[in-house]
Design an enzyme around this catalytic site. Structure first.
Site: not given
Ligand SMILES: *Cc1c(COP(=O)(O)O)cnc(C)c1O
Length: 421
Positions: A134, A229, A257
Site C-alpha cells: 500500500y 516507501d 507516520k
Molecule cells: C500509511 C501509509 C501510506 C499512506 O500514508 P497516509 O499518511 O495515510 O497518507 C503510504 N505508504 C505506506 C507504506 C503506508 O503505510
C-alpha cells in the site's frame, strides 16, 4: 451512531470503521503513554498507536511541549521557518541514505510526489508495484493484480481512469522470476519500482533480503528508480528504517507516520542530484500550502530526537520479542494454527501455521474470520488492536513491561477463546 450523519461510514478514513470485526468504532477521548481512554471511560493498552506514528506513545511530554510552544508563536506562515531546517538537518545527519528531503503533509502525498519525481527524472511513464503493498491512495498505485496475465492490473478503487491503470504493472512480492519477466516485457518504459521494503499493510510480509537486493541490482542496470516507501518502516526498524536494516540504498525514499510525531507530516528524499529535479530547482512541480508546517516540524523533531538516542530501538525490539515469543509459545503448546510475526516493534497475528508468509496469496482466507472474535475478546480485556486482521500492531517506547505482561496473558486467553469455542 451520530458520526454516520456527518461522514461516509461515520469515519474519516475507512480502516477506522469496525467493518471487518463488527460493532462500532471506539471514540477516543485521550491517551497517555501506552494507554488510551474512550468516550465511555474505558481504558485500553493501545497497540495500534495511531497506525504507527506514535512510537513514543500518546502525549509524550517532549512532543507535547514542542507542539504547544511552537503553536503559541503562530500555526503557519506559508514561508520558510527555522523548524523546517532543524528537522531536515537532524534527519539528514542521522540517515546516510538521504541527501535532500522535501516535506509534505501525508504519506500519500509523499508517495505520489516520489512517483512524479521518478517519472520526471527518467522521462518514462510506467510504474511497477507489488501485490499487497500500500502506498496511500495515489491513483497510479491503487492498482491490484488482475486475474489472468500477472502484470495486467485492475484498479482497486472506483474513479481511477483505465488510462492510469494501464501505466501500472503489478507483480507478486518476493518473486524474482515474475519481477524479471515484467522488467523484460516493459524494458525501457519503467520509471520506477515502488515497494514497501517491509510490507506491513496486508499483514507483515517480510521479504527475503536477496529479493530486495535483486530489485536494487536490476533497477541500477535498467536505469529504473527504486522507490522505498518507508512510511511505516522509516524510523521504526531503526532510524534508517528498512534501508538501514537491509543495507540497501534506494534512489528515492518516502516517509510519513513517525516523522511527524503524531502531526500530519510526510516527506520524500533522495540524492541531491535526483532532488534537483524538483521545483523550483527543476521541472517536476510539487507544492504545499501547509508543507513544512512549523508545529508539525517541531513535533517531528522532538520525537525523532528520542528515537536517535542510543539503545532506543534495541529496547523496543526486546519488549516486542518478549511479547511475541510468549504468545507463540502458548499457541505452539496448544497446537493452535497461529503465528505471530514480528520485525523490530511491528507485529502481526496470523491464523496460519506457515513459518513465513511473504506474499498476499499465502495469507489463509479464514484469517479475517478468526480475527474478529479475537479482536472483540481483547477489547473486553482492555487491549486495543487496529480493527482488521490485515493490519499490523506496534509496540511503542511507552509500553512498560507490565503492559507487555498483561498483553501476553490476554492474547493467550484470546487464543484459547477463539480455538475452544
Ligand atoms: C500509511 C501509509 C501510506 C499512506 O500514508 P497516509 O499518511 O495515510 O497518507 C503510504 N505508504 C505506506 C507504506 C503506508 O503505510
Amino acid at each position: 451512531m451520530e458520526a454516520k450523519k456527518y461522514f461516509p461510514g461515520g469515519v474519516n478514513s475507512p480502516v477506522r470503521a469496525f467493518k471487518s470485526v463488527g460493532g462500532n468504532p471506539l471514540f477516543f477521548e485521550r491517551g497517555k503513554g501506552s494507554h488510551v481512554w474512550d468516550a465511555d471511560g474505558n481504558e485500553f493498552i493501545d497497540f495500534c498507536c495511531s497506525w504507527g506514528p506514535l512510537i513514543l506513545g500518546h502525549a509524550n511530554d517532549a512532543v507535547t511541549e514542542a507542539i504547544c510552544t511552537t503553536a503559541a508563536k503562530g500555526a503557519s506562515f506559508g514561508a520558510p521557518t527555522r523548524e523546517e531546517n532543524e528537522l531536515a538537518s537532524f534527519i539528514l545527519q542521522h540517515h546516510k541514505y538521504l541527501e535532500k528531503i522535501r516535506f509534505v503533509s501525508s504519506g500519500t502525498e509523499a508517495a505520489m510526489s516520489a512517483i512524479r519525481l521518478a517519472r520526471g527524472y527518467t522521462g518514462r511513464d510506467k510504474v511497477l508495484k507489488f501485490e499487497g503493498c500500500y502506498h496511500g491512495h495515489v491513483d497510479a498505485l491503487l492498482v491490484k493484480a488482475g486475474s489472468g496475465l500477472a502484470t495486467l492490473g485492475t484498479s482497486s478503487s472506483a474513479g481511477i481512469p483505465q488510462a492510469y491503470v494501464n501505466e501500472t504493472i503489478v507483480v507478486p512480492l518476493n518473486d524474482i522470476e515474475a519481477f524479471d519477466a515484467a522488467v523484460e516485457m516493459y524494458r525501457g518504459q519503467i520509471a520506477v519500482v515502488a515497494i514497501e521494503p517491509v510490507p506491513a499493510n496486508n499483514g507483515l510480509l517480510i521479504q527475503d533480503g536477496v529479493f530486495l537486493k535483486h530489485l536494487r541490482e536490476v533497477c541500477t542496470r535498467e536505469g529504473i528508480v527504486l522507490l522505498f516507501d518507508e512510511v511505516i518502516s522509516g524510523f521504526r526498524l531503526g532510524f534508517e528504517g528498512a534501508s538501514g536494516y537491509y543495507g540497501i540504498q534506494p534512489d528515492v525514499l518516502a516517509f510519513g507516520k513517525i516523522i511527524g510525531g503524531g502531526m500530519p507530516v510526510g516527506a520524500y528524499g533522495a540524492s541531491a542530484e535526483i532532488m534537483s529535479q524538483i521545483a523550483p530547482d527543476g521541472p517536476v512541480y510539487q507544492a504545499g500550502t501547509l508543507s513544512g508546517n512549523p508545529v508539525a516540524m517541531a513535533a517531528g523533531l522532538a520525537q525523532l530526537k528520542e528515537c536517535a538516542k542510543p539503545g532506543f530501538y534495541e529496547e523496543l525490539e526486546r519488549k516486542t520479542k518478549k511479547m511475541v515469543d510468549a504468545i507463540q509459545a502458548h499457541a505452539d503448546q496448544k497446537n493452535y494454527v497461529f503465528r505471530i510475526f514480528h520485525m523490530g516493534s511491528i507485529f502481526w497475528v496470523s491464523f496460519s501455521k506457515e513459518k513465513s508468509i511473504r506474499r498476499m496469496d499465502e495469507i489463509p482466507e479464514n484469517s479475517g474470520q478468526l480475527f474478529a472474535p479475537f479482536h472483540r475478546f481483547l477489547l473486553e480485556r482492555g487491549i486495543y488492536l487496529g480493527p482488521s486482521g490485515y493490519e499490523v500492531g506496534f509496540v511503542s517506547a511507552a509500553h512498560t513491561d507490565a503492559d507487555i505482561e498483561k498483553a501476553i496473558v490476554d492474547f493467550c486467553d484470546a487464543l484459547d477463546h477463539v480455538y475452544n469455542k
